[in-house]
Design a protein around this motif. Structure first.
Motif, PDB file in Angstrom:
ATOM      1  N   PHE A 104       8.409  -2.764  -6.225  1.00 55.09           N
ATOM      2  CA  PHE A 104       8.160  -1.530  -5.475  1.00 55.09           C
ATOM      3  C   PHE A 104       7.837  -0.369  -6.419  1.00 55.09           C
ATOM      4  O   PHE A 104       7.978  -0.491  -7.636  1.00 55.09           O
ATOM      5  N   THR A 105       7.425   0.755  -5.843  1.00 56.66           N
ATOM      6  CA  THR A 105       7.095   1.947  -6.638  1.00 56.66           C
ATOM      7  C   THR A 105       8.190   2.238  -7.658  1.00 56.66           C
ATOM      8  O   THR A 105       9.347   2.409  -7.290  1.00 56.66           O
ATOM      9  N   PRO A 106       7.838   2.309  -8.942  1.00 56.82           N
ATOM     10  CA  PRO A 106       8.861   2.584  -9.952  1.00 56.82           C
ATOM     11  C   PRO A 106       9.343   4.023  -9.864  1.00 56.82           C
ATOM     12  O   PRO A 106       8.547   4.936  -9.636  1.00 56.82           O
ATOM     13  N   ARG A 107      10.650   4.200 -10.050  1.00 60.06           N
ATOM     14  CA  ARG A 107      11.228   5.550 -10.035  1.00 60.06           C
ATOM     15  C   ARG A 107      11.774   5.935 -11.405  1.00 60.06           C
ATOM     16  O   ARG A 107      12.034   7.095 -11.655  1.00 60.06           O
ATOM     17  N   TYR A 123       3.572  10.881 -13.496  1.00 60.72           N
ATOM     18  CA  TYR A 123       3.539   9.577 -12.824  1.00 60.72           C
ATOM     19  C   TYR A 123       4.684   9.441 -11.832  1.00 60.72           C
ATOM     20  O   TYR A 123       4.959   8.351 -11.343  1.00 60.72           O
ATOM     21  N   LEU A 124       5.355  10.591 -11.575  1.00 63.91           N
ATOM     22  CA  LEU A 124       6.451  10.651 -10.597  1.00 63.91           C
ATOM     23  C   LEU A 124       7.615   9.740 -10.969  1.00 63.91           C
ATOM     24  O   LEU A 124       8.346   9.253 -10.114  1.00 63.91           O
ATOM     25  N   ILE A 125       7.751   9.501 -12.265  1.00 63.85           N
ATOM     26  CA  ILE A 125       8.878   8.726 -12.799  1.00 63.85           C
ATOM     27  C   ILE A 125       9.945   9.737 -13.202  1.00 63.85           C
ATOM     28  O   ILE A 125       9.711  10.536 -14.109  1.00 63.85           O
ATOM     29  N   ASP A 185      11.842   1.841  -6.381  1.00 57.98           N
ATOM     30  CA  ASP A 185      12.421   2.250  -5.107  1.00 57.98           C
ATOM     31  C   ASP A 185      13.155   1.049  -4.511  1.00 57.98           C
ATOM     32  O   ASP A 185      12.608  -0.052  -4.436  1.00 57.98           O
ATOM     33  N   GLN A 230      14.713   0.780  -1.382  1.00 61.54           N
ATOM     34  CA  GLN A 230      15.007   0.758   0.059  1.00 61.54           C
ATOM     35  C   GLN A 230      14.632  -0.552   0.751  1.00 61.54           C
ATOM     36  O   GLN A 230      15.321  -1.007   1.645  1.00 61.54           O
ATOM     37  N   ARG A 231      13.528  -1.177   0.358  1.00 56.40           N
ATOM     38  CA  ARG A 231      13.074  -2.396   1.049  1.00 56.40           C
ATOM     39  C   ARG A 231      13.551  -3.680   0.373  1.00 56.40           C
ATOM     40  O   ARG A 231      13.294  -4.776   0.886  1.00 56.40           O
ATOM     41  N   VAL A 272       4.284  -7.391  -1.435  1.00 56.49           N
ATOM     42  CA  VAL A 272       4.151  -6.645  -2.687  1.00 56.49           C
ATOM     43  C   VAL A 272       2.859  -5.838  -2.615  1.00 56.49           C
ATOM     44  O   VAL A 272       1.806  -6.376  -2.285  1.00 56.49           O
ATOM     45  N   ASN A 273       2.965  -4.562  -2.909  1.00 60.18           N
ATOM     46  CA  ASN A 273       1.799  -3.694  -2.903  1.00 60.18           C
ATOM     47  C   ASN A 273       1.206  -3.652  -4.313  1.00 60.18           C
ATOM     48  O   ASN A 273       1.922  -3.421  -5.291  1.00 60.18           O
ATOM     49  N   ARG A 292      -0.721  -1.555  -5.999  1.00 54.82           N
ATOM     50  CA  ARG A 292      -0.562  -0.329  -6.798  1.00 54.82           C
ATOM     51  C   ARG A 292       0.875  -0.139  -7.255  1.00 54.82           C
ATOM     52  O   ARG A 292       1.133   0.298  -8.373  1.00 54.82           O
ATOM     53  N   GLU A 293       1.806  -0.416  -6.381  1.00 57.93           N
ATOM     54  CA  GLU A 293       3.219  -0.244  -6.741  1.00 57.93           C
ATOM     55  C   GLU A 293       3.574  -1.163  -7.914  1.00 57.93           C
ATOM     56  O   GLU A 293       4.261  -0.761  -8.860  1.00 57.93           O
ATOM     57  N   LEU A 310       1.896   0.221 -11.061  1.00 53.98           N
ATOM     58  CA  LEU A 310       2.590   1.404 -11.571  1.00 53.98           C
ATOM     59  C   LEU A 310       3.843   0.988 -12.346  1.00 53.98           C
ATOM     60  O   LEU A 310       4.181   1.589 -13.370  1.00 53.98           O
TER      61      LEU A 310
END
Lengths: 467, 467
Positions: A357-360, A384-386, A414, A416-417, A432-433, A435-436, A439
């Motif tokens: 998922f989108t990395p945080r 990169y919103l990290i 992320d 949550q899922r 699996v997305n 782009r996510e 990233l």
């Protein structure tokens, strides 16, 4: 005085130049991953052409061969297989379960937990005692448990923001439920799936009998969250309802398997190792796309993205695809043992095993000096919103490499899922997305680049003294 | 001197007490949303029981009635409908398109863009000229365009981290493509779908003919990303290939519709309004779960979560479910007009219209003084992994409420998956994650609570002078 001033000016100049260079490198890394990443194509193959790859299975062997071959195409300095013996457990024929109450038969969705024994051929039938956790067993005592099926039904705590914390608060039921319930004479165990969502999918995962003698072992299965609620509701009106389940799993002798390893050898400090990895094995119900196909392909792409971005590492960068994280950790144990024997200095090890998922950000296991250095890099990741740079755990596979001076880290996507899919039949590629995933690979590559460039404090200081 | 010291001590005490209270309130709000939220159940109804709800449609009317009824159940001080005339456009029978090259016919997936005219009954057939953007039209000139179908095929830029920026860099093709191409004698327009993913789904969205006389208008459709690539590839080997499309859409007279509004009247400053909202209308291909069912149900739950958390607002809190964001913005325009006529002082307006994904923070349109105050709240959100507090845009529906002193904001969820679904047939309920949706509602509620408690700087200062 003049010399001091000159030194300060020089330091400022170096800092500014470094910051500009780092910003430019990160931009290249992220851009390359998003426009020319390989992680998604690799994951497609691992998930859809190979599929679930439990340790010791034919698919696990196919995954070893495939990833080795793909790493060989990258022009690394070395690619090799590290032998390791792994447990082999098979689910066998699909499980079956139902409960009967008031003349009504309700089929429920279960799956054997990994490592569980089978039921007898004609299954197990018995009354059910529902509990919220292991500690309830002692309170209830043998008189209330003997001859029954224990139903562990503590849900994951929904108001925790990190779903991994919610998992951590529940997983003892799954791991130790059978071992503990057997001590009170239970004949079987059913555990509510570790899933924050209401659905019909049972979630498998490892369990252990500890030192329990073979003859005392009882079968253990997970039940879907929807069916756990139905069973609990039915028990409220009829405590005497009969639950039946049958599972056909089997433990075999250990078999030969491998960690898959690739390396770019460092140009300046070849015996300082930076490791990036995930685990190649997965559970058998889905195709293991999130757990941990994602971590595998992201780790592979870290080395490729370094090369594509024109970065020539000073330190040796290794990708390690660990075997048997799910039910034994044999690959990680073997890797750390060999590294110790060879006196390989792993200054930094990064694991991706929390989904694609989108990395945080990252969780770091290290000392305060290193962490201070790491925090100085945080602003580089802001575009990169990290944003998540915290002290905490790292990962099961890199854990055995811990030392007092080094840095271990886990990628934190992320969450949550994640437990909607974890160890269940819907841990599949289509969730699996692209782009996510990409990233995540870029975020890992960026951190590896910084550790390679700056080293870790203790090490760097020693080097500076020597240089 | 003593008085000054006492004042400083008192200020510190108040600041600490406020911070502790705010932390506790945010904890309650997040916990309530995750364990007792209503947003997901409301979204289930809006998506699955009603479905796509384009302005002027029967479904849009059903959504008005349903949300009004649900708001009435919440025990707000007022719930009402605000009349607004909206455009009515219908897609009609499913579109059909194919291209022919080398004796081979390839069907492609298209959909009419919202507001487009139909093709003649027997469709349009013509040669295709591919361009990367509006500016190419002038270069090519009438001699290369007249009688042809213009194919706008500039993809979204994959290496932008915010997918909304990638969208912003492409959407002129969709909005103005037909208007501009018609000026050069084109007979139709096909636009690459605004989608970062490769798939077979065409994505609709609004387009405009501007002042173009009716007789010059040409039909305009979106084509899926996969088919855009196939068409582009085919054109490379055969510039003369024939493209055929037929669409059956129709524009009707404006119809009566409504904004749905609910209010908790402020106990202390009833004429200071805090607005939270999303848009009730959606495109017709999916069920509009992300765009903007999510924003609608989150906004509704903000008022409910305030009540459930025991917060009694000092200022008036309004939820506004705007009608016709997608193809006219009539609801937002009417709301702002009425607010101005009634001299309602909207100190803060928050929009959720970027999908029901994990919230990352907010984008704020305001002055520096207010933004400084807002940044002082940022740390309160850290436990919830809300980190994005930046100056920028807010949202289309709250935009008309802008003043020099107030604050507008847009919720900023993770954007990576948004354009996979945006305006397409897969913008559906099953792609919304319950926890992610609930985290968004909680994040919005927390910010509304803070604005209600502290007001905005200009206002607060005036009040303090008066009090």
């Amino acid at each position: 005085m003049k010399t001091k001033l000159l030194t300060i000016i020089l330091c400022c100049f170096v800092a500014i130049t470094n910051a500009q260079e780092d910003e430019a490198v990160l931009k290249t890394v992220f851009s390359t991953s998003l426009t020319n990443g390989k992680s998604y194509a690799w994951l497609d193959h691992i998930s859809n052409k190979i599929g679930g790859r439990l340790s010791g299975s034919e698919n696990a062997e196919l995954a070893v061969q495939y990833t080795k071959k793909e790493l060989e195409k990258l022009g690394l300095d070395k690619v090799w297989l590290q032998p390791v013996m792994v447990p082999k457990w098979e689910r066998g024929e699909k499980e079956k379960a139902y409960f009967e109450t008031s003349g009504f038969v309700k089929e429920v969705n279960i799956c054997a937990l990994g490592g569980s024994i089978a039921t007898p051929d004609d299954g197990i039938s018995g009354k059910v005692i529902e509990v919220k956790g292991l500690e309830a067993l002692e309170t209830l005592g043998k008189e209330n448990i003997e001859g029954k099926i224990v139903f562990f039904n503590r849900p994951m705590q929904a108001d925790l923001i990190s779903t991994f914390n919610a998992y951590g608060g529940c997983v003892d039921q799954r791991y130790s439920g059978a071992m503990e319930a057997a001590k009170y004479g239970a004949v079987g165990v059913i555990v509510r799936s570790m899933n924050l969502r209401q659905d019909d999918l049972p979630h498998t995962g490892s369990m252990s009998y500890g030192d329990l003698p073979v003859e005392q072992r009882i079968p253990s299965a997970a039940i879907s969250t929807n069916d756990a609620d139905k069973l609990s509701k039915a028990l409220k009106s009829n405590q005497a309802l009969q639950f039946y389940f049958k599972q056909n799993c089997q433990q075999f002798e250990d078999v030969q398997s491998y960690n898959v390893i690739g390396e770019i050898t460092g140009s300046k400090f070849p015996n300082e190792y930076i490791l990036v990895g995930g685990h190649l094995d997965s559970w058998d119900l889905g195709d293991g796309a999130h757990d941990d196909g994602a971590g595998v392909v992201q780790s592979m792409d870290v080395l490729r993205l370094l090369k594509e971005s024109g970065i020539q590492p000073k330190r040796s960068i290794r990708v390690v695809l660990f075997m048997n994280e799910e039910n034994g950790l044999r690959g990680a144990t073997e890797y750390a043992k060999v590294a110790k024997e060879k006196n390989e200095n792993h200054i930094f090890a990064l694991e991706s095993d929390a989904g694609g998922f989108t990395p945080r950000g990252f969780s770091f296991a290290t000392n305060d000096t290193n962490f201070k250095q790491i925090l100085s890099w945080k602003m580089l990741f802001k575009p990169y919103l990290i944003h998540y740079f915290e002290l905490g755990g790292s990962g099961a596979d890199v854990g055995p490499l811990k030392s007092e001076t080094n840095v271990l880290a886990g990628l934190r996507p992320d969450s949550q899922r994640y437990f909607d899919h974890h160890h269940a039949a819907n841990d599949t590629f289509e969730h699996v997305n692209k782009r996510e995933l990409e990233l995540g690979a870029a975020t890992m590559t960026a951190l590896v680049y910084l550790f390679d460039k700056y080293g870790i404090n203790q090490i760097q200081n020693n080097k500076e003294l020597k240089d």
